[in-house]
Design a protein around this motif. Structure first.
Motif, PDB file in Angstrom:
ATOM      1  N   TYR A   7       0.806  -1.224   0.000  1.00 22.78           N
ATOM      2  CA  TYR A   7       0.000   0.000   0.000  1.00 22.78           C
ATOM      3  C   TYR A   7       0.842   1.277   0.000  1.00 22.78           C
ATOM      4  O   TYR A   7       0.298   2.368   0.007  1.00 22.78           O
ATOM      5  N   GLN A   8       2.158   1.157  -0.052  1.00 21.37           N
ATOM      6  CA  GLN A   8       3.017   2.334  -0.160  1.00 21.37           C
ATOM      7  C   GLN A   8       3.008   2.918  -1.565  1.00 21.37           C
ATOM      8  O   GLN A   8       3.423   4.056  -1.759  1.00 21.37           O
ATOM      9  N   SER A   9       2.536   2.174  -2.524  1.00 20.89           N
ATOM     10  CA  SER A   9       2.505   2.624  -3.915  1.00 20.89           C
ATOM     11  C   SER A   9       1.562   3.817  -4.072  1.00 20.89           C
ATOM     12  O   SER A   9       0.417   3.783  -3.644  1.00 20.89           O
ATOM     13  N   ARG A  10       2.047   4.871  -4.705  1.00 22.22           N
ATOM     14  CA  ARG A  10       1.211   6.057  -4.943  1.00 22.22           C
ATOM     15  C   ARG A  10       0.152   5.799  -6.007  1.00 22.22           C
ATOM     16  O   ARG A  10      -0.865   6.460  -6.059  1.00 22.22           O
ATOM     17  N   LYS A  11       0.415   4.824  -6.871  1.00 26.03           N
ATOM     18  CA  LYS A  11      -0.519   4.520  -7.947  1.00 26.03           C
ATOM     19  C   LYS A  11      -1.705   3.669  -7.485  1.00 26.03           C
ATOM     20  O   LYS A  11      -2.707   3.603  -8.172  1.00 26.03           O
ATOM     21  N   LEU A  12      -1.555   3.035  -6.353  1.00 25.45           N
ATOM     22  CA  LEU A  12      -2.616   2.174  -5.838  1.00 25.45           C
ATOM     23  C   LEU A  12      -3.783   3.024  -5.357  1.00 25.45           C
ATOM     24  O   LEU A  12      -3.611   3.927  -4.530  1.00 25.45           O
ATOM     25  N   ASP A  13      -4.965   2.737  -5.878  1.00 30.52           N
ATOM     26  CA  ASP A  13      -6.132   3.531  -5.493  1.00 30.52           C
ATOM     27  C   ASP A  13      -7.255   2.666  -4.918  1.00 30.52           C
ATOM     28  O   ASP A  13      -8.421   3.019  -4.992  1.00 30.52           O
ATOM     29  N   ARG A  14      -6.888   1.535  -4.343  1.00 28.56           N
ATOM     30  CA  ARG A  14      -7.882   0.661  -3.707  1.00 28.56           C
ATOM     31  C   ARG A  14      -7.371   0.225  -2.354  1.00 28.56           C
ATOM     32  O   ARG A  14      -6.179   0.006  -2.171  1.00 28.56           O
ATOM     33  N   VAL A  15      -8.291   0.104  -1.423  1.00 32.30           N
ATOM     34  CA  VAL A  15      -7.959  -0.361  -0.076  1.00 32.30           C
ATOM     35  C   VAL A  15      -9.042  -1.337   0.373  1.00 32.30           C
ATOM     36  O   VAL A  15     -10.157  -1.318  -0.154  1.00 32.30           O
ATOM     37  N   PRO A  16      -8.732  -2.189   1.336  1.00 33.97           N
ATOM     38  CA  PRO A  16      -9.726  -3.150   1.799  1.00 33.97           C
ATOM     39  C   PRO A  16     -10.931  -2.470   2.453  1.00 33.97           C
ATOM     40  O   PRO A  16     -10.791  -1.507   3.211  1.00 33.97           O
ATOM     41  N   ARG A  17     -12.082  -2.976   2.137  1.00 33.48           N
ATOM     42  CA  ARG A  17     -13.335  -2.461   2.697  1.00 33.48           C
ATOM     43  C   ARG A  17     -13.310  -2.507   4.226  1.00 33.48           C
ATOM     44  O   ARG A  17     -13.745  -1.576   4.894  1.00 33.48           O
ATOM     45  N   GLU A  18     -12.781  -3.590   4.768  1.00 34.12           N
ATOM     46  CA  GLU A  18     -12.745  -3.766   6.214  1.00 34.12           C
ATOM     47  C   GLU A  18     -11.909  -2.686   6.900  1.00 34.12           C
ATOM     48  O   GLU A  18     -12.234  -2.247   7.996  1.00 34.12           O
ATOM     49  N   ALA A  19     -10.840  -2.257   6.241  1.00 32.78           N
ATOM     50  CA  ALA A  19      -9.993  -1.201   6.815  1.00 32.78           C
ATOM     51  C   ALA A  19     -10.738   0.130   6.829  1.00 32.78           C
ATOM     52  O   ALA A  19     -10.636   0.893   7.791  1.00 32.78           O
ATOM     53  N   VAL A  20     -11.502   0.421   5.791  1.00 35.62           N
ATOM     54  CA  VAL A  20     -12.299   1.650   5.739  1.00 35.62           C
ATOM     55  C   VAL A  20     -13.364   1.616   6.834  1.00 35.62           C
ATOM     56  O   VAL A  20     -13.555   2.592   7.560  1.00 35.62           O
ATOM     57  N   GLU A  21     -14.029   0.470   6.978  1.00 34.69           N
ATOM     58  CA  GLU A  21     -15.057   0.333   8.020  1.00 34.69           C
ATOM     59  C   GLU A  21     -14.461   0.551   9.409  1.00 34.69           C
ATOM     60  O   GLU A  21     -15.059   1.216  10.254  1.00 34.69           O
ATOM     61  N   GLU A  22     -13.275   0.005   9.621  1.00 38.06           N
ATOM     62  CA  GLU A  22     -12.611   0.160  10.922  1.00 38.06           C
ATOM     63  C   GLU A  22     -12.291   1.626  11.219  1.00 38.06           C
ATOM     64  O   GLU A  22     -12.552   2.117  12.317  1.00 38.06           O
TER      65      GLU A  22
END
Length: 51
Positions: free
Chosen positions: A16-31
């Motif tokens: 997830y250190q990549s600047r180009k990555l634009d997706r994250v796990p749903r569970e992390a957002v919920e947390e």
């Protein structure tokens, strides 16, 4: 997005250190938000349950 990526990096997911990555796990957002999204809003559920 930034805070969620920071959370994932702190858990050892250096991907997830990549600047180009634009997706994250749903569970992390919920947390981070302190909420649980309803399953009926999941687009991936729609894709996997196609008949």
């Amino acid at each position: 997005m930034k805070k969620t990526k920071e959370l994932m990096i702190s858990r050892g997911h250096t991907y997830y250190q990549s600047r180009k990555l634009d997706r994250v796990p749903r569970e992390a957002v919920e947390e981070l938000l302190g909420i649980k999204f309803a399953d009926e809003n999941r687009f991936d559920e729609f894709l996997h349950n196609k008949e």
